[in-house]
Enzyme design. Structure first.
Site, PDB file in Angstrom:
ATOM      1  N   ASP A  13       0.826  -1.220   0.000  1.00 54.83           N
ATOM      2  CA  ASP A  13       0.000   0.000   0.000  1.00 54.83           C
ATOM      3  C   ASP A  13       0.855   1.263   0.000  1.00 54.83           C
ATOM      4  OD1 ASP A  13      -2.466  -1.597   0.391  1.00 54.83           O
ATOM      5  OD2 ASP A  13      -1.646  -1.913   2.395  1.00 54.83           O
ATOM      6  N   HIS A  41      -4.664  -1.573  -5.540  1.00 49.16           N
ATOM      7  CA  HIS A  41      -4.034  -0.261  -5.520  1.00 49.16           C
ATOM      8  C   HIS A  41      -4.952   0.748  -6.191  1.00 49.16           C
ATOM      9  CE1 HIS A  41      -2.207  -2.685  -8.846  1.00 49.16           C
ATOM     10  NE2 HIS A  41      -2.668  -1.687  -9.566  1.00 49.16           N
TER      11      HIS A  41
END
Length: 429
Positions: A13, A41
């Site tokens: 992340d 994402h």
């Protein structure tokens, strides 16, 4: 010719999608070499937010051919659902190509993933329950189903029946679940054959021929270094190698052809799921980072655990990936917080560790040793060059660079594609 590897330098992340989106417009191929639909994402293009899970961010580029490499495990239902969502929004997702050697996630992999996690209880790893681990387990056990297998019904049926001979024993006798009917699994995969057929290629051949012809390739790694099955915080890791070496294995591009290894790293640290996290915050600052940084998992919707920047992890990631450059993201989140702690080392039972502790137990017991730097109050979201940043922000970046042992070539000052400061262009390396 350029062959660039993008790797997460923390626990995922970090903003790899943004980095891929920026560089993807300058390359001919964008390859996802590992992982599956377990690591999402977010990419912002033209004010539009796209949440991608299985597809590489390069699918949003009009110029690059997106490829799912041989190291990816593919859930076909999830793949086509994601593609259809992009097509409905005007994106040409039909350009996607898939390695014939990539492995497929079967419905029984997802069932096994969920029941095993439930069985482990408090000892659960914290998987996404999408069958990624069981699919990789079948791969290394040499009983997996590859993309090429769905085009030969007899081979497909043989492989599924062989796999279920063992898995049904586990499901029925150990977990008290119903046995899975092999023919239902065969028909499940055959239902995707015609749509899948034109997308399948010999990816390693295509990519290496492209490099021979002077074309540019970007490898977009999933997950991150600290989730690597060999180099991460085992056993709280993923089932593949989301490091620079794994990108070579998962794409078929040899290591001598790599021109840049780009590490993506946040200006602070986050983690999703179980496992050790030395700088994790449980106070108002952890909540501040979570809220201001929008730290919610794309795939799971779970709030991410948040902590300060960990330079021990950064140095470790730089070392095992051979980073040539770093892309620092979310610097803007730290605006106006007064002081910024930076973890420079660990204390383990009274002993200082400047590098990653050797044992899992030591890492679990590591306490961060901090130094602090003053934050800045000015809005940096419109900064275009490094010199545009306030002096305190510049000093923070330079200190992270020094502690990490790698130059910071890109700085994210906002979620948009254009909110990125380029200090050094890896395409010109």
């Amino acid at each position: 010719m350029a062959a660039i590897v993008i790797v997460g330098a923390q626990w995922g992340d970090e903003g790899k999608g943004k980095a891929t989106d920026i560089l993807g417009g300058q390359v001919d191929y964008v390859v996802k070499p590992n992982g599956g639909n377990n690591a999402g994402h977010t990419v912002v293009v033209g004010g539009e937010k796209y949440e991608l899970k299985l597809l590489p961010a390069g699918v949003l580029s009009e110029n690059a051919t997106p490829i799912l490499g041989n190291g990816v495990v593919i859930n076909l239902e999830a793949l086509f659902e994601e593609m259809d969502g992009l097509i409905a929004r005007g994106c040409d997702a039909s350009r996607l190509r898939i390695s014939s050697n990539a492995h497929l996630v079967a419905p029984y992999h997802q069932i096994l993933d969920r029941v095993q996690e439930r069985f482990l209880g408090k000892r659960a790893i914290g998987t996404t329950g999408r069958g990624i681990g069981p699919t990789y387990a079948d791969k290394v056990s040499r009983v997996g189903i590859r993309v090429q297998d769905v085009f030969d019904e007899s081979i497909l049926r043989q492989k599924i029946e062989s796999a279920l001979n063992v898995k049904n024993q586990t499901l029925v006798k150990m977990y008290n679940r119903k046995a899975i009917v092999a023919e239902e699994m065969v028909q499940y995969f055959l239902g995707y054959v015609e749509r899948l057929r034109p997308m399948v290629i010999e990816a390693e051949l295509e990519l290496n021929r492209g490099l021979d012809a002077g074309k540019h390739v970007l490898m977009e790694g999933g997950q991150a270094t600290m989730l690597d099955v060999d180099h991460g915080t085992y056993p709280f890791v993923t089932s593949s190698n989301p490091t620079a070496g794994g990108a070579c294995v998962g794409s078929g591009i040899g290591p001598t052809r790599i021109t840049s290894s780009l590490g993506i790293i946040k200006a602070y640290t986050t983690r999703v799921g179980a496992g050790p996290f030395p700088t994790e915050l449980f106070d108002k600052w952890g909540e501040f980072l979570q809220t201001t940084g929008g730290e919610v998992g794309v795939n799971t919707g779970r709030k991410r655990r948040c902590g300060w920047y960990d330079s021990v992890v950064a140095r470790y990631a730089s070392r095992v990936n051979g980073f040539t450059d770093l892309f620092l993201t979310k610097l803007d989140v730290l605006t106006g917080i007064g002081e910024i702690p930076i973890c420079v080392a660990y204390d383990v039972d009274g002993v200082r560790h400047d590098e990653m502790p050797m044992t899992q137990s030591d890492f679990h017991h590591a306490t961060p040793i901090y130094e602090t730097m003053p934050a800045w109050d000015e809005d940096i979201t419109g900064c275009k060059t490094f010199d545009d940043l306030p002096e305190k922000a510049q000093a923070y970046v330079r200190r992270l660079e020094e502690l990490s042992g790698c130059r910071i070539s890109y700085i994210g000052v906002g979620p948009g594609r254009d909110q990125t400061i380029v200090c050094h262009d890896v395409m010109e390396a």
